[in-house]
Design an enzyme around this catalytic site. Sequence first.
Site, mmCIF file in Angstrom:
data_model
loop_
_atom_site.group_PDB
_atom_site.id
_atom_site.type_symbol
_atom_site.label_atom_id
_atom_site.label_comp_id
_atom_site.label_asym_id
_atom_site.label_seq_id
_atom_site.Cartn_x
_atom_site.Cartn_y
_atom_site.Cartn_z
ATOM 1 C CB SER A 173 8.342 -0.909 1.142
ATOM 2 O OG SER A 173 7.127 -1.588 0.910
ATOM 3 C CG LEU B 297 -7.907 3.885 11.116
ATOM 4 C CD1 LEU B 297 -7.582 4.575 9.800
ATOM 5 C CD2 LEU B 297 -7.320 4.656 12.298
ATOM 6 C CG ASN C 220 -5.647 0.494 3.043
ATOM 7 O OD1 ASN C 220 -4.514 0.621 3.505
ATOM 8 N ND2 ASN C 220 -6.297 -0.650 3.032
ATOM 9 C CG HIS D 48 -6.418 -5.229 0.880
ATOM 10 N ND1 HIS D 48 -6.287 -5.546 2.215
ATOM 11 C CD2 HIS D 48 -6.924 -6.331 0.280
ATOM 12 C CE1 HIS D 48 -6.707 -6.787 2.410
ATOM 13 N NE2 HIS D 48 -7.108 -7.282 1.255
ATOM 14 C CG LEU E 292 -10.869 -4.225 7.266
ATOM 15 C CD1 LEU E 292 -10.000 -3.112 7.851
ATOM 16 C CD2 LEU E 292 -10.620 -5.528 8.003
ATOM 17 C CD GLN F 50 3.378 -5.079 -10.837
ATOM 18 O OE1 GLN F 50 2.878 -4.081 -11.369
ATOM 19 N NE2 GLN F 50 4.538 -5.569 -11.205
ATOM 20 C CD GLU F 51 1.491 -4.134 -1.842
ATOM 21 O OE1 GLU F 51 1.825 -3.317 -0.967
ATOM 22 O OE2 GLU F 51 1.292 -5.324 -1.605
HETATM 23 C C1 GRF Z 1 2.152 -4.607 2.153
HETATM 24 O O1 GRF Z 1 1.844 -5.929 1.781
HETATM 25 C C2 GRF Z 1 0.913 -3.773 1.948
HETATM 26 O O2 GRF Z 1 0.076 -4.275 0.933
HETATM 27 C C3 GRF Z 1 0.205 -3.908 3.250
HETATM 28 O O3 GRF Z 1 1.233 -3.870 4.227
HETATM 29 C C4 GRF Z 1 2.391 -4.543 3.663
HETATM 30 C C5 GRF Z 1 3.657 -3.831 4.042
HETATM 31 O O4 GRF Z 1 3.595 -2.549 3.494
HETATM 32 N N1 GRF Z 1 -0.761 -2.852 3.391
HETATM 33 P P1 GRF Z 1 4.844 -1.510 3.692
HETATM 34 O O5 GRF Z 1 6.086 -2.205 3.173
HETATM 35 O O6 GRF Z 1 4.969 -1.230 5.182
HETATM 36 O O7 GRF Z 1 4.467 -0.322 2.866
#
Ligand code: GRF
Length: 194
Positions: free
Chosen positions: A12, A92, A106, A108, A143, A172-173
Amino acid sequence: KRVAILISGGGSNMIKLVESMVGDHPARAVLVASNDAAAGGLEKAARMGVPTAAIDHRPYAKDRAAFEAELLKPILAAEPDILCLAGFMRVLTPGFVERFSGRMLNIHPSLLPKYPGLHTHKRALEAGDTEAGCTVHEVTPVLDDGPILGQARVPVETGDTPETLAARVLVQEHRLYPAVLRAFAQGERGLITL
Ligand code: GRF
């Protein structure tokens, strides 16, 4: 700027990043790669016209460096300027990270430096936090530890579960990551707070 995005699942965040790189945006998505050929995000990336690659990490269960040597092939072929980890769930090695030092991001799902690692929302709830959120940071060999480029905060609501909090943070992401990537691609380095 050429941007490669690494995913492991639905992607997403990747979708929002790809959708943001249009018009006068200084970057374009040149590759979406995953450690899982079944990652739902690969099909969505292909539908958006972005080249994809999948390197299954399971045959390399014992040899992380060998998996990364395979993963590097399509990444280097795409000649990215910036690498974005978006829901990428493999740690990684420092060797891989150092190849992209200063140009790998990244997202998080916590307000770093709080809660690096997994199960961030469960840990925030168990700690009784009244606020949660997400962080975009530069990736370094440690990490979830690199320089913070942006953060977005959400309130913790009474009755929140890890799932309800995760859903609120994910919204919010999807705002934060595109905003940070655009600034980063333009050479801006100020902290972005949403
Ligand atoms: C999200 O919670 C993101 O913060 C974490 O992975 C989860 C799924 O992300 N890194 P996405 O929907 O695959 O982008």
